[in-house]
Design a protein around this motif. Sequence first.
Motif, PDB file in Angstrom:
ATOM      1  N   ARG A  94     -13.432  -5.187  16.000  1.00  0.00           N
ATOM      2  CA  ARG A  94     -14.408  -4.531  16.153  1.00  0.00           C
ATOM      3  C   ARG A  94     -15.662  -5.797  16.895  1.00  0.00           C
ATOM      4  O   ARG A  94     -16.286  -6.436  16.716  1.00  0.00           O
ATOM      5  N   GLY A  95     -14.765  -5.691  18.121  1.00  0.00           N
ATOM      6  CA  GLY A  95     -16.389  -6.123  19.111  1.00  0.00           C
ATOM      7  C   GLY A  95     -15.289  -7.618  19.712  1.00  0.00           C
ATOM      8  O   GLY A  95     -14.477  -7.832  19.140  1.00  0.00           O
ATOM      9  N   GLN A  96     -16.542  -8.626  19.693  1.00  0.00           N
ATOM     10  CA  GLN A  96     -15.774 -10.122  19.861  1.00  0.00           C
ATOM     11  C   GLN A  96     -16.454 -11.533  18.958  1.00  0.00           C
ATOM     12  O   GLN A  96     -17.748 -11.648  19.139  1.00  0.00           O
ATOM     13  N   ILE A  97     -15.766 -12.032  18.440  1.00  0.00           N
ATOM     14  CA  ILE A  97     -16.703 -13.220  17.485  1.00  0.00           C
ATOM     15  C   ILE A  97     -16.407 -14.198  18.604  1.00  0.00           C
ATOM     16  O   ILE A  97     -14.973 -15.042  17.939  1.00  0.00           O
ATOM     17  N   GLU A  98     -16.893 -15.276  18.749  1.00  0.00           N
ATOM     18  CA  GLU A  98     -16.263 -16.318  18.915  1.00  0.00           C
ATOM     19  C   GLU A  98     -15.793 -17.514  17.720  1.00  0.00           C
ATOM     20  O   GLU A  98     -17.156 -17.792  17.143  1.00  0.00           O
ATOM     21  N   GLY A  99     -14.599 -17.960  18.315  1.00  0.00           N
ATOM     22  CA  GLY A  99     -14.388 -19.200  17.350  1.00  0.00           C
ATOM     23  C   GLY A  99     -13.959 -19.130  15.752  1.00  0.00           C
ATOM     24  O   GLY A  99     -13.661 -19.444  15.365  1.00  0.00           O
ATOM     25  N   LEU A 100     -13.591 -17.855  16.339  1.00  0.00           N
ATOM     26  CA  LEU A 100     -13.330 -16.659  15.073  1.00  0.00           C
ATOM     27  C   LEU A 100     -11.415 -17.304  14.780  1.00  0.00           C
ATOM     28  O   LEU A 100     -11.107 -17.600  15.624  1.00  0.00           O
ATOM     29  N   VAL A 101     -11.274 -18.248  13.992  1.00  0.00           N
ATOM     30  CA  VAL A 101     -10.126 -18.665  13.702  1.00  0.00           C
ATOM     31  C   VAL A 101      -8.696 -17.054  13.897  1.00  0.00           C
ATOM     32  O   VAL A 101      -8.494 -16.372  13.056  1.00  0.00           O
ATOM     33  N   THR A 102      -7.450 -17.729  14.407  1.00  0.00           N
ATOM     34  CA  THR A 102      -6.280 -16.506  14.241  1.00  0.00           C
ATOM     35  C   THR A 102      -5.489 -16.859  13.477  1.00  0.00           C
ATOM     36  O   THR A 102      -4.708 -18.472  13.629  1.00  0.00           O
ATOM     37  N   ALA A 133      -9.387 -18.851   0.650  1.00  0.00           N
ATOM     38  CA  ALA A 133     -10.385 -20.232   0.957  1.00  0.00           C
ATOM     39  C   ALA A 133      -9.331 -21.711   1.421  1.00  0.00           C
ATOM     40  O   ALA A 133      -9.892 -21.642   2.183  1.00  0.00           O
ATOM     41  N   ALA A 134      -7.738 -21.052   1.565  1.00  0.00           N
ATOM     42  CA  ALA A 134      -7.250 -22.372   2.329  1.00  0.00           C
ATOM     43  C   ALA A 134      -7.219 -21.875   3.553  1.00  0.00           C
ATOM     44  O   ALA A 134      -7.490 -22.990   3.764  1.00  0.00           O
ATOM     45  N   ILE A 135      -7.671 -21.220   4.082  1.00  0.00           N
ATOM     46  CA  ILE A 135      -7.909 -20.817   6.236  1.00  0.00           C
ATOM     47  C   ILE A 135      -9.667 -21.610   6.193  1.00  0.00           C
ATOM     48  O   ILE A 135      -9.190 -21.903   7.405  1.00  0.00           O
ATOM     49  N   ALA A 136     -10.038 -21.052   5.753  1.00  0.00           N
ATOM     50  CA  ALA A 136     -11.212 -22.013   5.552  1.00  0.00           C
ATOM     51  C   ALA A 136     -11.386 -23.688   5.231  1.00  0.00           C
ATOM     52  O   ALA A 136     -11.818 -23.760   6.173  1.00  0.00           O
ATOM     53  N   THR A 137     -10.462 -23.804   5.012  1.00  0.00           N
ATOM     54  CA  THR A 137      -9.988 -25.480   4.760  1.00  0.00           C
ATOM     55  C   THR A 137      -9.568 -25.676   5.498  1.00  0.00           C
ATOM     56  O   THR A 137     -10.065 -27.167   6.251  1.00  0.00           O
ATOM     57  N   LEU A 138      -8.085 -25.344   6.139  1.00  0.00           N
ATOM     58  CA  LEU A 138      -7.551 -25.970   6.833  1.00  0.00           C
ATOM     59  C   LEU A 138      -8.046 -25.898   8.643  1.00  0.00           C
ATOM     60  O   LEU A 138      -7.397 -26.340   8.927  1.00  0.00           O
ATOM     61  N   ALA A 139      -8.915 -24.320   8.580  1.00  0.00           N
ATOM     62  CA  ALA A 139      -9.214 -24.481   9.903  1.00  0.00           C
ATOM     63  C   ALA A 139      -9.893 -25.452  10.882  1.00  0.00           C
ATOM     64  O   ALA A 139     -10.148 -26.124  11.491  1.00  0.00           O
ATOM     65  N   PRO A 140     -10.623 -26.309   9.602  1.00  0.00           N
ATOM     66  CA  PRO A 140     -11.201 -27.061  10.995  1.00  0.00           C
ATOM     67  C   PRO A 140     -10.104 -28.665  10.980  1.00  0.00           C
ATOM     68  O   PRO A 140     -10.736 -29.351  11.845  1.00  0.00           O
ATOM     69  N   GLN A 141      -9.501 -28.460  10.305  1.00  0.00           N
ATOM     70  CA  GLN A 141      -8.717 -29.634  10.347  1.00  0.00           C
ATOM     71  C   GLN A 141      -7.090 -29.478  11.354  1.00  0.00           C
ATOM     72  O   GLN A 141      -6.273 -30.443  11.726  1.00  0.00           O
ATOM     73  N   VAL A 142      -7.364 -28.050  11.971  1.00  0.00           N
ATOM     74  CA  VAL A 142      -6.078 -28.141  12.848  1.00  0.00           C
ATOM     75  C   VAL A 142      -6.021 -28.812  14.370  1.00  0.00           C
ATOM     76  O   VAL A 142      -7.539 -28.758  14.772  1.00  0.00           O
ATOM     77  N   PRO A 143      -5.656 -29.396  14.071  1.00  0.00           N
ATOM     78  CA  PRO A 143      -5.309 -30.342  15.930  1.00  0.00           C
ATOM     79  C   PRO A 143      -6.074 -29.888  17.157  1.00  0.00           C
ATOM     80  O   PRO A 143      -5.235 -28.415  17.368  1.00  0.00           O
ATOM     81  N   ARG A 172       7.551 -18.075   3.021  1.00  0.00           N
ATOM     82  CA  ARG A 172       8.193 -19.159   2.048  1.00  0.00           C
ATOM     83  C   ARG A 172       7.420 -20.437   2.160  1.00  0.00           C
ATOM     84  O   ARG A 172       7.614 -20.408   0.993  1.00  0.00           O
ATOM     85  N   TYR A 173       6.826 -20.841   2.827  1.00  0.00           N
ATOM     86  CA  TYR A 173       6.006 -22.366   3.117  1.00  0.00           C
ATOM     87  C   TYR A 173       4.692 -21.990   2.411  1.00  0.00           C
ATOM     88  O   TYR A 173       4.132 -23.109   2.394  1.00  0.00           O
ATOM     89  N   GLY A 174       4.048 -21.033   3.088  1.00  0.00           N
ATOM     90  CA  GLY A 174       2.540 -20.935   2.822  1.00  0.00           C
ATOM     91  C   GLY A 174       1.949 -21.300   4.432  1.00  0.00           C
ATOM     92  O   GLY A 174       2.188 -20.842   5.549  1.00  0.00           O
ATOM     93  N   LEU A 175       0.938 -21.801   3.978  1.00  0.00           N
ATOM     94  CA  LEU A 175       0.102 -21.539   5.586  1.00  0.00           C
ATOM     95  C   LEU A 175      -0.180 -22.702   5.731  1.00  0.00           C
ATOM     96  O   LEU A 175       0.270 -23.729   5.657  1.00  0.00           O
ATOM     97  N   GLY A 176       0.006 -23.119   6.734  1.00  0.00           N
ATOM     98  CA  GLY A 176       0.018 -24.717   7.643  1.00  0.00           C
ATOM     99  C   GLY A 176      -0.350 -24.331   9.654  1.00  0.00           C
ATOM    100  O   GLY A 176      -1.274 -22.875   9.719  1.00  0.00           O
ATOM    101  N   TRP A 177       0.332 -25.037  10.667  1.00  0.00           N
ATOM    102  CA  TRP A 177      -0.357 -25.426  11.523  1.00  0.00           C
ATOM    103  C   TRP A 177       1.311 -25.398  12.134  1.00  0.00           C
ATOM    104  O   TRP A 177       1.934 -26.266  12.141  1.00  0.00           O
ATOM    105  N   SER A 178       1.064 -25.024  13.804  1.00  0.00           N
ATOM    106  CA  SER A 178       2.128 -25.313  14.468  1.00  0.00           C
ATOM    107  C   SER A 178       1.582 -26.650  15.399  1.00  0.00           C
ATOM    108  O   SER A 178       1.276 -26.385  16.303  1.00  0.00           O
ATOM    109  N   ASP A 179       2.301 -28.190  15.495  1.00  0.00           N
ATOM    110  CA  ASP A 179       1.486 -29.007  15.756  1.00  0.00           C
ATOM    111  C   ASP A 179       1.940 -28.940  17.476  1.00  0.00           C
ATOM    112  O   ASP A 179       2.793 -28.334  17.630  1.00  0.00           O
TER     113      ASP A 179
END
Length: 305
Positions: free
Chosen positions: A189-197, A228-238, A248-255
């Motif tokens: 509902r609404g818009q939140i700036e900087g919300l991790v997707t 908690a892993a999302i909150a920890t990895l969000a600042p580390q995303v390139p 299968r592998y869990g949470l990560g990012w697409s470099d």
Amino acid sequence: QKRVRAPKPSPASPTPAGPEQAAPRISPALSRSRFRARYDVAVMPVRGQTRTAAAAQSQPLSISLPRLTFGPRWFSLLLVIACVLMLYFYSTEPYFLAQQAIIYGNQRVSSQDINSVLGIANQPTAFLNPAQIEYNIRASFPEIYGAYVQVELPARVTVTVVERQPVAAWMQDGQVVWVDAYGYAFPPRGQIEGLVTVTASGNPPAPQSAELTQPIGARPFLTTELTAAIATLAPQVPEGAALVYDPRYGLGWSDPVGWRAYFGKDNSNMAIKLAIYQAIVQNLAERGVQPTLISVEYPNAPFYR
């Protein structure tokens, strides 16, 4: 008073005197019938009955009203009438009819939307149920964690709500839900700036506190370890990368360079995992190896493809 009358004996017929003549014999039954006494006893009349049957037949019928006396029952009757009039006054007088509530604590949900589901318009304030109003709010807005309802006379209704704060937007199969720090999902509902997707290719692990029969409110969607892993990895995303989730592998990012990095499904040893990942990336770059996948889900056994 007592009046006694005994029958007079009849005069005896003259009989010739003689010593040898016997007196006449009288039977006991004849003696009792001839000499039976009559007694007239005056008794007190029955209470409320002042006339005898003969007097009642001789005089015309008259109707007498009961005598009214004031006692405790009259006071109770007056009290009941006053309560009925008071309830009628509270339920019909516009001064005591609620129109809309005063909303506090809302940020994304508008006060107009909340008032539309309360069901208090033109309702007597004295008959409102705060528990029912709270139920209506939580059933209509899953993003509201709790609501405190206060009803005051003559027509004041105050509602204080607490909204859930999203930490990530979970995108799966073309649908998006917001997730708070406790793993509860609710519609955006609404818009939140900087919300991790987070873009997911499959369902996340079900939390242990999930209740399939929960009637209202937000439902548990992610485990607290995964949030908690999302909150920890969000600042580390390139820069230019996006968080992804693989069943299968869990949470990560697409470099942006061309590979995918995965760090598992929980937040344990995340600092060690990040250090191992940086070491593997540096080693592969020195050797000129272009990987497609790097997994450090298990720090003791990382691998790349």
